[in-house]
Design an enzyme around this catalytic site. Structure first.
Site, PDB file in Angstrom:
ATOM      1  N   LYS A   1      46.915  12.532  48.013  1.00  0.00           N
ATOM      2  CA  LYS A   1      46.571  13.419  46.755  1.00  0.00           C
ATOM      3  C   LYS A   1      45.435  12.855  45.765  1.00  0.00           C
ATOM      4  CE  LYS A   1      50.193  16.665  46.301  1.00  0.00           C
ATOM      5  NZ  LYS A   1      51.660  16.217  46.398  1.00  0.00           N
ATOM      6  N   ARG A   2      45.352  11.478  45.931  1.00  0.00           N
ATOM      7  CA  ARG A   2      44.452  10.724  45.281  1.00  0.00           C
ATOM      8  C   ARG A   2      43.181  10.559  45.799  1.00  0.00           C
ATOM      9  NH1 ARG A   2      45.622  12.181  41.522  1.00  0.00           N
ATOM     10  NH2 ARG A   2      47.839  12.064  40.757  1.00  0.00           N
TER      11      ARG A   2
END
Length: 456
Positions: free
Chosen positions: A225-226
């Site tokens: 997600k980063r």
RNA sequence: GUCCCCAUCGUCUAGAGGUUAGGACUCAGGCCUUUCAAGCCUGUAACACGGGUUCGAUUCCCGUUGGGGACGCCA
């Protein structure tokens, strides 16, 4: 919104539309740490941008806490759940010991029959699983699936702080909202048996589950997600059309014969769980690039202008109103642009007053040798009434002929740099038409000045 | 580690016992051409491995290898 979530939403939406169902939007925000108003706003905005609408919601899971508490209480009442006073530390110790001894760990059931009451002090609540038997279902993508109840163990459904866990919340909400079909990421495939146990404990019939394979990065790892390129917003910001992103997403894991291009409407009409594959798919940016261009080429002029307006404004530093000349320019540019950002930068020469020559292009084409050609063209065009592409071409060719029968490129390239600042642009005659007589003449004069005073 | 899942060109995939293994993206070459593109044509490139079953396996079964997911008082 993460690409994986976006695709799951797309598949769910498509499935609902295809089968005349209702799409329910529920935001699972029971983790207060991760759920912010900003993240919710972004999610809704991206969904809208992609053109995915819903019939019911958005509901927030967090708002249903009282209902969840009520269900846990009734489970406790009927003995299908029980209070557990094992602490995290104790649990961890026993888990490590079991693993060290070569065993497999599931909750060891210490509190299972202890019958702790409300006065047990700090405690969690666990669901009592059947001692044996399979928790099985027929998955919409993976087919027959399941696991033995004994391998799962009694898991926690309410934390010691009274908050309810995701598994309990989803099951209760899906039941209350009459959800018939759940399409979600394959990372939930292994969670499904426990949820099935919850349905059983609630004497309820579970919905149909379909787990779609994960989207992975180029190395085959789950998209973090980063990573900024793992979000829909990233591609939106890059200037990709929502049509392109949707088309890109729908082809990750789903196919319809040899067809590659799908509009949103086609997806809603053709989408089918039978043709969802089971292997993880990796997101290929090159393919998006190609689709980006395809969809820019396919948009109606009016829509294209609307989508372009903000990007054009950013480039020009002011609003750029729609005009026939602008539409014409956009038409010339759409074939060579992959994104709106890309296209805006190509349109820059026509929407700014001050032109800055690309260094390399000027060095290569605005040399002394161009002086006589540019000068001859300037003089000829000054006396020309018809500013159509055909007459412009006739003038260019005439100048080339009289200047020693040089190739068209010898004249066209310097002119291109003179009027666009760049060595690459649409056809030179069309470009001049779009730019208009006045600006063309001014830029030709400027270029002549540049050639005489700056060029080596 | 345990359980589960997956496996066709570099990537996304078609294929559901017999195909010259197809398409798309990427890449290379060509045509077109005033540049950049677009378009058109051509090419490179795949059934992970080993056993079965079968007259015949990419396709069915088993195993191996490789990859992934789940094993939280996260979702």
């Amino acid at each position: 919104m993460h690409l994986g979530n976006a695709r799951t939403a797309l598949f769910s939406w498509a499935y609902a539309r295809r089968h005349g169902g209702q799409m329910v939007l529920r935001i699972e925000d029971t983790d207060a740490e991760r759920s912010t108003q900003a993240s919710e706003d972004a999610l809704l905005a991206e969904l809208a941008w992609l053109g995915l609408d819903w019939d019911d919601g958005p509901h927030r899971q967090s708002e249903r806490a009282p209902r969840h508490a009520e269900v846990v209480a009734s489970l406790l009442e009927t003995g299908r759940a029980y209070r557990c006073i094992c602490t995290k530390e104790e649990l961890e110790t026993r888990k490590q010991a079991t693993i060290a001894a070569g065993g497999k760990w599931t909750y060891d059931g210490l509190c299972r029959d202890a019958d702790h009451g409300e006065d047990a002090g700090e405690h969690t609540v666990r669901l009592r699983l059947p001692a044996e038997g399979a928790l099985a279902w027929d998955d919409g993508v993976f087919g027959p699936s399941g696991q033995d109840a004994a391998e799962i163990g009694d898991r926690i459904i309410r934390r010691s702080d009274g908050g309810v866990l995701y598994h309990l919340a989803v099951v209760v909400d899906d039941l209350d909202m009459g959800i018939t079909h759940v399409i979600r990421g394959a990372d939930h495939h292994a969670n499904t048996p426990f949820q099935l146990a919850l349905y059983a404990a609630l004497d309820a019939v579970p919905p149909q589950f379909a787990h779609v394979p994960l989207i992975v990065d180029a190395k085959g790892k789950k998209l973090s997600k980063r990573r900024e390129d793992a979000s829909v917003g990233h591609y939106r910001g890059e200037g990709f059309l929502p049509e392109a992103v949707l088309n890109w997403l729908v082809r990750m894991g789903w196919s319809h014969g040899d067809q590659e291009v799908f509009s949103r409407e086609e997806v809603a009409r053709l989408f089918d769980l039978d043709h969802v594959g089971r292997a993880a798919a990796s997101a290929d940016p090159d393919k998006l690039m190609h689709l980006g261009q395809h969809w820019i080429k396919s948009l109606p002029a009016e829509t294209l202008y609307e989508r372009m307006a903000p990007f054009l404004a950013a480039e020009a530093g002011r609003e750029v109103p729609r005009s026939p000349a602008l539409d014409q320019l956009l038409d010339l540019l759409r074939e060579r642009s992959h994104t709106l950002v890309d296209m805006a930068s190509r349109a820059r020469f026509a929407v700014v007053d001050e032109l800055v020559y690309d260094e390399k292009a000027a060095a290569k084409h605005l040399k002394k040798a161009a002086d006589p050609l540019l000068a001859a063209l300037h003089d000829r065009l000054a006396g020309q009434d018809d500013w159509g592409a055909d007459s412009l071409e006739a003038s260019f060719r005439a100048v080339c002929a009289e200047q020693g029968d040089v190739g068209l490129g010898k004249l066209a390239q310097p002119v291109r740099v003179a009027v666009t600042g760049s060595a690459a642009s649409p056809g030179i005659f069309e470009t001049l038409v779009v730019l208009g007589r006045e600006r063309t003449m001014a830029r030709l004069a400027e270029a002549l000045h540049y050639v005489r005073h700056h060029a080596g």
